[in-house]
Design a protein around this motif. Structure first.
Motif, PDB file in Angstrom:
ATOM      1  N   LEU A 103     -36.989   3.707 -28.870  1.00  0.00           N
ATOM      2  CA  LEU A 103     -37.426   3.458 -27.503  1.00  0.00           C
ATOM      3  C   LEU A 103     -38.337   4.564 -26.978  1.00  0.00           C
ATOM      4  N   ASN A 104     -39.354   4.907 -27.784  1.00  0.00           N
ATOM      5  CA  ASN A 104     -40.330   5.895 -27.338  1.00  0.00           C
ATOM      6  C   ASN A 104     -41.614   5.185 -26.945  1.00  0.00           C
ATOM      7  N   TYR A 105     -42.405   5.858 -26.130  1.00  0.00           N
ATOM      8  CA  TYR A 105     -43.708   5.327 -25.751  1.00  0.00           C
ATOM      9  C   TYR A 105     -44.762   6.339 -26.178  1.00  0.00           C
ATOM     10  N   ARG A 106     -45.545   5.940 -27.160  1.00  0.00           N
ATOM     11  CA  ARG A 106     -46.636   6.742 -27.694  1.00  0.00           C
ATOM     12  C   ARG A 106     -46.195   8.128 -28.161  1.00  0.00           C
ATOM     13  N   GLY A 107     -44.929   8.271 -28.461  1.00  0.00           N
ATOM     14  CA  GLY A 107     -44.411   9.536 -28.958  1.00  0.00           C
ATOM     15  C   GLY A 107     -44.271  10.623 -27.911  1.00  0.00           C
ATOM     16  N   LYS A 108     -44.647  10.311 -26.679  1.00  0.00           N
ATOM     17  CA  LYS A 108     -44.627  11.317 -25.607  1.00  0.00           C
ATOM     18  C   LYS A 108     -43.346  11.294 -24.790  1.00  0.00           C
ATOM     19  N   VAL A 109     -42.731  10.147 -24.666  1.00  0.00           N
ATOM     20  CA  VAL A 109     -41.464  10.024 -23.943  1.00  0.00           C
ATOM     21  C   VAL A 109     -40.561   9.081 -24.722  1.00  0.00           C
ATOM     22  N   CYS A 110     -39.263   9.278 -24.555  1.00  0.00           N
ATOM     23  CA  CYS A 110     -38.310   8.357 -25.172  1.00  0.00           C
ATOM     24  C   CYS A 110     -37.063   8.308 -24.291  1.00  0.00           C
ATOM     25  N   LEU A 111     -36.328   7.222 -24.411  1.00  0.00           N
ATOM     26  CA  LEU A 111     -35.180   7.000 -23.543  1.00  0.00           C
ATOM     27  C   LEU A 111     -34.128   8.097 -23.687  1.00  0.00           C
ATOM     28  N   THR A 112     -33.856   8.522 -24.902  1.00  0.00           N
ATOM     29  CA  THR A 112     -32.817   9.543 -25.115  1.00  0.00           C
ATOM     30  C   THR A 112     -33.120  10.818 -24.331  1.00  0.00           C
ATOM     31  N   PHE A 113     -34.333  11.316 -24.453  1.00  0.00           N
ATOM     32  CA  PHE A 113     -34.681  12.541 -23.748  1.00  0.00           C
ATOM     33  C   PHE A 113     -34.826  12.305 -22.250  1.00  0.00           C
ATOM     34  N   SER A 114     -35.319  11.148 -21.846  1.00  0.00           N
ATOM     35  CA  SER A 114     -35.408  10.843 -20.416  1.00  0.00           C
ATOM     36  C   SER A 114     -34.029  10.857 -19.767  1.00  0.00           C
ATOM     37  N   LEU A 115     -33.050  10.309 -20.461  1.00  0.00           N
ATOM     38  CA  LEU A 115     -31.669  10.360 -19.953  1.00  0.00           C
ATOM     39  C   LEU A 115     -31.186  11.805 -19.861  1.00  0.00           C
ATOM     40  N   GLY A 116     -31.538  12.600 -20.846  1.00  0.00           N
ATOM     41  CA  GLY A 116     -31.169  14.020 -20.822  1.00  0.00           C
ATOM     42  C   GLY A 116     -31.802  14.759 -19.660  1.00  0.00           C
ATOM     43  N   TRP A 117     -33.075  14.461 -19.380  1.00  0.00           N
ATOM     44  CA  TRP A 117     -33.750  15.116 -18.241  1.00  0.00           C
ATOM     45  C   TRP A 117     -33.077  14.713 -16.932  1.00  0.00           C
ATOM     46  N   ALA A 118     -32.675  13.467 -16.830  1.00  0.00           N
ATOM     47  CA  ALA A 118     -32.009  13.009 -15.598  1.00  0.00           C
ATOM     48  C   ALA A 118     -30.655  13.690 -15.425  1.00  0.00           C
ATOM     49  N   VAL A 119     -29.929  13.882 -16.519  1.00  0.00           N
ATOM     50  CA  VAL A 119     -28.647  14.602 -16.453  1.00  0.00           C
ATOM     51  C   VAL A 119     -28.889  16.044 -16.008  1.00  0.00           C
ATOM     52  N   LEU A 120     -29.880  16.704 -16.602  1.00  0.00           N
ATOM     53  CA  LEU A 120     -30.209  18.065 -16.189  1.00  0.00           C
ATOM     54  C   LEU A 120     -30.617  18.112 -14.720  1.00  0.00           C
ATOM     55  N   ALA A 121     -31.373  17.110 -14.278  1.00  0.00           N
ATOM     56  CA  ALA A 121     -31.810  17.056 -12.885  1.00  0.00           C
ATOM     57  C   ALA A 121     -30.617  16.954 -11.938  1.00  0.00           C
ATOM     58  N   MET A 122     -29.642  16.150 -12.303  1.00  0.00           N
ATOM     59  CA  MET A 122     -28.458  16.037 -11.465  1.00  0.00           C
ATOM     60  C   MET A 122     -27.708  17.373 -11.401  1.00  0.00           C
ATOM     61  N   GLY A 123     -27.687  18.085 -12.523  1.00  0.00           N
ATOM     62  CA  GLY A 123     -27.075  19.404 -12.535  1.00  0.00           C
ATOM     63  C   GLY A 123     -27.803  20.380 -11.638  1.00  0.00           C
ATOM     64  N   VAL A 124     -29.122  20.347 -11.695  1.00  0.00           N
ATOM     65  CA  VAL A 124     -29.925  21.217 -10.826  1.00  0.00           C
ATOM     66  C   VAL A 124     -29.673  20.856  -9.366  1.00  0.00           C
ATOM     67  N   ALA A 125     -29.704  19.564  -9.059  1.00  0.00           N
ATOM     68  CA  ALA A 125     -29.571  19.108  -7.670  1.00  0.00           C
ATOM     69  C   ALA A 125     -28.189  19.357  -7.099  1.00  0.00           C
ATOM     70  N   TYR A 126     -27.169  19.206  -7.911  1.00  0.00           N
ATOM     71  CA  TYR A 126     -25.799  19.307  -7.391  1.00  0.00           C
ATOM     72  C   TYR A 126     -25.117  20.650  -7.641  1.00  0.00           C
ATOM     73  N   MET A 127     -25.554  21.385  -8.663  1.00  0.00           N
ATOM     74  CA  MET A 127     -24.873  22.646  -8.958  1.00  0.00           C
ATOM     75  C   MET A 127     -25.717  23.876  -8.636  1.00  0.00           C
ATOM     76  N   LEU A 128     -27.015  23.817  -8.915  1.00  0.00           N
ATOM     77  CA  LEU A 128     -27.854  24.994  -8.705  1.00  0.00           C
ATOM     78  C   LEU A 128     -28.557  25.011  -7.353  1.00  0.00           C
ATOM     79  N   HIS A 129     -28.894  23.851  -6.843  1.00  0.00           N
ATOM     80  CA  HIS A 129     -29.580  23.756  -5.544  1.00  0.00           C
ATOM     81  C   HIS A 129     -28.934  22.685  -4.661  1.00  0.00           C
ATOM     82  N   PRO A 130     -27.639  22.848  -4.356  1.00  0.00           N
ATOM     83  CA  PRO A 130     -26.967  21.802  -3.551  1.00  0.00           C
ATOM     84  C   PRO A 130     -27.475  21.776  -2.106  1.00  0.00           C
TER      85      PRO A 130
END
Length: 130
Positions: A103-130
């Protein structure tokens, strides 16, 4: 946000991204890999991504958590895709390649890593910058 905070957060998250990439790439390639394209310990796409998260967090904090997750997923995937496109078109430099991932698009993005970025974003939003 005050410009000095922008610079501090960008630098801190670019360095954090370098550490994440260093650990991930060295682990997966079973050898030391210095990530990124700069001479210092920075991966700027992480800094830009963090600034996106911090900038929109106030506006979406009233949304449901699944919707926030989806917004972060879409925005950070866009940041990653645009960054990949810019570096390939302007500098003829491919910084990463997800072609082997499903599930990658042109080798630049893929679902697995996009999900990982969203998880990291939630951590940033809720734990580091609440």
């Amino acid at each position: 946000m005050h410009p000095s905070y922008i610079l501090v957060f960008f630098t801190a998250y670019s360095f954090t991204g370098w550490i994440i990439e260093l650990i991930y790439r060295s682990w997966t390639q079973k050898r030391f890999v210095n990530p990124g394209f700069l001479f210092g310990p920075f991966v700027p796409v992480y800094g830009f991504g963090a600034l996106v998260i911090i900038s929109i967090q106030t506006y979406i904090s009233g949304f449901s958590i699944p919707l926030q997750f989806l917004i972060y997923l879409v925005l950070l995937t866009a940041v990653e895709f645009i960054t990949g496109e810019i570096f390939e078109r302007i500098f003829d430099l491919q910084l990463w390649d997800y072609s082997d991932n499903g599930l990658n698009y042109r080798g630049k993005v893929c679902l697995t890593f996009s999900l990982g970025w969203a998880v990291l974003a939630m951590g940033v939003a809720y734990m580091l910058h609440p």
